[in-house]
Design an enzyme around this catalytic site. Structure first.
Site, mmCIF file in Angstrom:
data_model
loop_
_atom_site.group_PDB
_atom_site.id
_atom_site.type_symbol
_atom_site.label_atom_id
_atom_site.label_comp_id
_atom_site.label_asym_id
_atom_site.label_seq_id
_atom_site.Cartn_x
_atom_site.Cartn_y
_atom_site.Cartn_z
ATOM 1 N N ASP A 328 0.860 -1.167 0.000
ATOM 2 C CA ASP A 328 0.000 0.000 0.000
ATOM 3 C C ASP A 328 0.903 1.226 0.000
ATOM 4 O OD1 ASP A 328 0.708 0.187 2.691
ATOM 5 O OD2 ASP A 328 -1.273 0.915 3.269
ATOM 6 N N ASP A 365 -12.079 14.535 13.806
ATOM 7 C CA ASP A 365 -11.436 13.505 12.973
ATOM 8 C C ASP A 365 -10.103 13.108 13.606
ATOM 9 O OD1 ASP A 365 -10.272 11.953 11.054
ATOM 10 O OD2 ASP A 365 -10.516 13.370 9.401
ATOM 11 N N SER A 398 -14.186 6.647 6.138
ATOM 12 C CA SER A 398 -14.111 5.202 5.902
ATOM 13 C C SER A 398 -13.447 4.974 4.549
ATOM 14 C CB SER A 398 -15.499 4.565 5.934
ATOM 15 O OG SER A 398 -16.099 4.659 4.667
ATOM 16 N N MET A 403 -14.377 9.709 2.413
ATOM 17 C CA MET A 403 -14.729 11.069 2.823
ATOM 18 C C MET A 403 -14.920 11.074 4.329
ATOM 19 S SD MET A 403 -17.579 12.699 0.317
ATOM 20 C CE MET A 403 -18.859 11.572 0.792
ATOM 21 N N SER A 404 -14.833 12.255 4.907
ATOM 22 C CA SER A 404 -15.273 12.429 6.285
ATOM 23 C C SER A 404 -15.871 13.825 6.354
ATOM 24 C CB SER A 404 -14.101 12.271 7.254
ATOM 25 O OG SER A 404 -13.107 13.226 6.967
ATOM 26 N N LYS A 419 -15.140 16.492 3.421
ATOM 27 C CA LYS A 419 -13.797 16.596 2.845
ATOM 28 C C LYS A 419 -13.370 15.182 2.491
ATOM 29 C CE LYS A 419 -10.843 15.942 6.871
ATOM 30 N NZ LYS A 419 -11.683 15.451 7.952
HETATM 31 N N1 LIG Z 1 -9.342 11.644 7.370
HETATM 32 C C1 LIG Z 1 -9.744 11.695 6.118
HETATM 33 N N2 LIG Z 1 -10.821 12.400 5.784
HETATM 34 C C2 LIG Z 1 -11.251 12.461 4.512
HETATM 35 N N3 LIG Z 1 -10.656 11.848 3.504
HETATM 36 C C3 LIG Z 1 -9.568 11.120 3.751
HETATM 37 C C4 LIG Z 1 -9.054 11.001 5.064
HETATM 38 N N4 LIG Z 1 -7.974 10.196 5.022
HETATM 39 C C5 LIG Z 1 -7.823 9.847 3.737
HETATM 40 N N5 LIG Z 1 -8.777 10.382 2.953
HETATM 41 C C6 LIG Z 1 -8.974 10.209 1.522
HETATM 42 O O1 LIG Z 1 -9.310 8.869 1.248
HETATM 43 C C7 LIG Z 1 -8.369 8.276 0.351
HETATM 44 C C8 LIG Z 1 -8.148 6.834 0.714
HETATM 45 O O2 LIG Z 1 -7.470 6.804 1.957
HETATM 46 P P1 LIG Z 1 -6.965 5.477 2.614
HETATM 47 O O3 LIG Z 1 -6.213 5.836 3.818
HETATM 48 O O4 LIG Z 1 -8.090 4.516 2.690
HETATM 49 O O5 LIG Z 1 -5.974 4.965 1.518
HETATM 50 P P2 LIG Z 1 -5.393 3.510 1.443
HETATM 51 O O6 LIG Z 1 -6.346 2.649 0.713
HETATM 52 O O7 LIG Z 1 -4.979 3.079 2.806
HETATM 53 O O8 LIG Z 1 -4.187 3.692 0.523
HETATM 54 P P3 LIG Z 1 -2.720 3.887 0.906
HETATM 55 O O9 LIG Z 1 -2.530 3.599 2.363
HETATM 56 O O10 LIG Z 1 -2.002 2.956 0.024
HETATM 57 O O11 LIG Z 1 -2.478 5.285 0.532
HETATM 58 C C9 LIG Z 1 -7.141 9.118 0.494
HETATM 59 O O12 LIG Z 1 -6.397 9.109 -0.650
HETATM 60 C C10 LIG Z 1 -7.716 10.514 0.752
HETATM 61 O O13 LIG Z 1 -8.057 11.132 -0.450
HETATM 62 MG MG LIG Z 2 -3.328 2.667 4.221
#
Ligand SMILES: Nc1ncnc2c1ncn2[C@@H]1O[C@H](COP(=O)(O)OP(=O)(O)OP(=O)(O)O)[C@@H](O)[C@H]1O
Ligand SMILES: [Mg+2]
Ligand SMILES: [K+]
Length: 712
Positions: A328, A365, A398, A403-404, A419
């Protein structure tokens, strides 16, 4: 009932503190000291118990042979009979010694770990109400052993974490040296992918509330202890298959030797029990039979030396054959501390408005992203607090929604802020019939093109739904990672980055890190599907990850390496845990796996070639001078002193070879990245030819000495 008092946090201690209990493990990995052979000796004798020996069919046959020759020596004593039975017993003991030495190393580690396992008293919280208001609680002191999953405990500076769990509130610096041997403190925080804490570690500063996730007796420390002690070790499928092959070979030779006797009798050269047993033992694959289990244990041990806990031996073997590696992005390829660095409003929106909305949406958050947005906007002079959130409801992040945000409602007034990933927020606005300013997409794309993660911020109120702008989250690619991926490529392994982030960011980071391929905007299901796809294509897949969203994929991968910093869901799902949480550790894991397979292959080759050579040493000697078998004389190329000295030399050699190879079995055959084909050729050459030649030299030498023993 009382309210939790806010604590002043003591300053974090200087790194490199007095801890580092398991540091010694890393010293002299693989080397065998003669002292270890001596201390393991009693264990080796204890392992002569036939109930234990049966598990190793080849050596069990040798043990039965030892009993027969000893009985025969008692009935019909001779120097030859006693010498043979003594060396047969030694053969069995040497085999046990290999295993005992391999296990002995783990035992010392288990002792240190046991001392770490604390008799901690846990401060369990009885009443727990999650929310933004200060939670109500009542504290109870209970032994750590009484904690059950879902219990909530509080740990303050100086306290020991009573069990494995997940931080649900707070941030703390933690000394994990008891588990990792690394004395520099680490930061663990609620929310996000660094919320896991391990029982037995020490909180150095601040105060955390932890939800326990493990049952008593099943903590990470417990598992580590049983692992290094070898109590949970099971034979891997490959090992089982090889064992069956060795057992079948043994049966074939037992039949061959038994059927030899009538022929010998017919020729007037009936052989004694001692000679027949000696012949059998030289022919069956005793070398590999003796070293097989030690090779497996040593492989696990080599991983522990590298701070990797393999929860199954099968995973270690699979690591040797891995050809596709999925990682990841955030926290694995990058440092994983995505920080907000700027607010980029769309045209016509003041920066302050965007920053204010972003802060309101992030107040509750707990993820690193959320906290860094609050911090950045505060630095820009925007100060919202809990009072502003009185009518707010937090919408947590999630991996599915990406989004959150927060919803506010007060009378007729309402406001929703979101966002998140650009595609998710644009979709949200679109569905509500909102306006998407022309520059919104462009802003998001330009942040992404530079490797940053854009979070679009949108609001909905009586005036409609609209995008305000973007938050630029910055993350840094770990130094040196491109070189490690190049090494992996040289080993024939393809690297694929799977990320929940948008395609542009993914592309930029993929280029910078030098991965072969990437998958963007991946949901947990898509990560899992990608692994299934690779496996269906005949690939053996390794995956590293740290998030709960990685858990399904970690469980599906042939080798699933969870970061120790990760969530407990990730750690439960994988079959290995990397205590150092370094993604490039997979290279070392693969090396250890390859080394294990190569060592096993090399020593099997050596063992079988050895036995072939011994056949030519012993059979001509047995039938030397027997009428009708003159032809065999020609095979007596070695010119050994006498039939009895030839047989005795072969048995002594057979036993000594085991001892000589113990260090190699434990250390492993050297592995240098090269193609599987070249490796096979090289090892067949070295260990095949070596296995054929060694007995001739060795037996001749021993024969030269044995002829001076009276009775030969
Ligand atoms: N706290 C948050 N609030 C809103 N959006 C978020 C938040 N954290 C991450 N995101 C958005 O959601 C997307 C997915 O995040 P996530 O952490 O699930 O990625 P992931 O699948 O773990 O990928 P990786 O860890 O490889 O980057 C992020 O690229 C970002 O755009
Ligand atoms: Mg991750
Ligand atoms: K043998």
């Amino acid at each position: 009932m009382q309210t939790v008092p806010q604590q002043e946090s003591p300053p974090p201690p200087a790194p490199g503190g007095p801890r580092g209990a398991r540091r010694h493990r890393r010293v002299a990995a693989g080397a065998v000291e003669p002292r270890q052979l001596l201390t393991a000796f009693p264990d080796a004798v204890r392992k002569l118990d036939p109930r234990l020996m049966v598990r190793n069919p080849v050596m069990f046959v040798v043990e039965v042979g030892s009993v027969l020759t000893t009985a025969s020596a008692l009935l019909d004593p001779s120097v030859f009979a006693w010498l043979i039975s003594a060396w047969l017993w030694l053969t069995v003991v040497f085999a046990n010694l290999a295993e005992a030495v391999a296990e002995g190393r783990g035992k010392a580690q288990a002792e240190t770990l046991r001392r770490t396992r604390s008799t901690t008293v846990a401060r369990r919280l009885r009443v727990w109400r999650v929310g933004l208001s200060p939670y109500d609680w009542e504290e109870q002191r209970v032994p750590a052993a009484d904690l059950r999953p879902q219990d909530v405990v509080v740990v303050e500076a100086g306290g020991t974490v009573p069990g494995d769990g997940e931080i649900v509130e707070g941030v703390a610096s933690i000394d994990e040296s008891a588990i990792t041997g690394e004395s520099a403190p680490v930061i663990r925080a609620a929310g996000g992918d660094r919320s896991g804490v391990t029982g037995g570690t020490t909180v150095l500063s601040d105060r955390i509330v932890v939800r326990i996730t493990s049952r008593p007796g099943h903590t990470f420390l417990d598992r580590m202890i049983s692992l290094v002690e070898g109590t949970s070790r099971q034979k891997t499928p490959n090992e089982l298959a090889l064992n069956i092959l060795l057992a079948s070979l043994t049966v074939v030779f037992v039949l061959a030797v038994v059927s030899l006797q009538p022929m010998a009798r017919w020729a007037g050269a009936e052989q004694s029990i001692t000679v027949l047993v000696a012949l059998l033992v030289t022919l069956i694959p005793t070398t590999i039979g003796a070293l097989l289990s030690a090779i497996g244990i040593a492989g696990m041990d080599r991983l522990v030396q590298r701070n990797v806990i393999a929860l199954s031996g099968r995973a270690v073997e699979a690591a040797g054959d891995v050809n596709t590696l999925l990682l990841d992005k955030t926290g694995t390829i990058t440092l994983g501390n995505r920080q907000a660095v700027s607010f980029v409003p769309v045209k016509g929106v003041p920066r302050e408005l965007l920053a204010d909305a972003a802060q309101l949406a992030s107040l509750a958050d707990p993820t690193p992203e959320g906290r860094s947005i609050v911090a950045l906007s505060r630095r820009q002079g925007i100060h919202r607090d809990d009072a502003d959130f009185a009518h707010g409801r937090f919408v947590p992040f999630s991996a599915q929604t990406r989004m959150s945000g927060a919803d506010f409602a007060h009378g007729d007034d309402f406001c929703r802020i979101r966002k998140g990933a650009a595609s998710a927020v644009l979709h949200w606005v679109d569905r509500r019939g909102g306006t998407i300013p022309r520059d919104a997409r462009w802003i998001a794309d330009s942040v992404a093109a530079g490797g940053g993660t854009p979070l679009l911020v949108a609001v909905e109120d009586h005036d409609g739904t609209r995008v305000l702008g973007a938050v630029h989250l910055k993350d840094v690619v770990k130094p040196g990672i491109a070189e490690r991926f190049a090494e992996l490529r040289a080993m024939g392994i393809r690297t694929v980055m799977v990320t929940g982030d948008n395609p542009l960011t993914a592309k930029a980071i993929a280029a910078e890190a030098g991965v072969d391929d990437y998958l963007a905007e991946a949901t947990p299901e898509q990560k899992l599907a990608r692994i299934r796809e690779e496996q269906a294509g005949g690939n053996l897949v390794a995956m590293t990850g740290d998030g709960t969203n990685d858990a399904p994929a970690l469980a599906q991968a042939d080798v699933g390496v969870a970061m120790n910093t990760g969530t407990s869901a990730a750690k439960e799902a994988g079959n290995m845990v990397d205590l150092d949480s370094s993604p490039t550790k997979l290279i070392e894991i693969i090396e250890v796996g390859k080394q294990l397979l190569i060592t096993r292959g090399a020593l099997t080759t050596f063992s079988i070639c050895n036995d072939v050579a011994k056949y030519f040493a012993i059979v001509p000697a047995m039938f030397g001078g027997v009428a009708g078998y003159e032809g065999l004389e020609k095979l007596n190329v070695m010119g050994l002193h006498s039939p009895t000295s030839a047989i005795a030399s072969a048995i002594v050699f057979n036993a000594l070879v085991i001892v000589v190879l113990i260090p190699l079995a434990l250390r492993g055959v050297r592995y240098a990245p090269s193609s599987a084909h070249a490796l096979l050729r090289r090892n067949l050459g070295v260990y095949g030819v070596g296995g054929l030649v060694a007995p001739f030299a060795g037996i001749k030498l021993i024969d030269l000495l044995i002829q001076y023993v009276p009775g030969f």
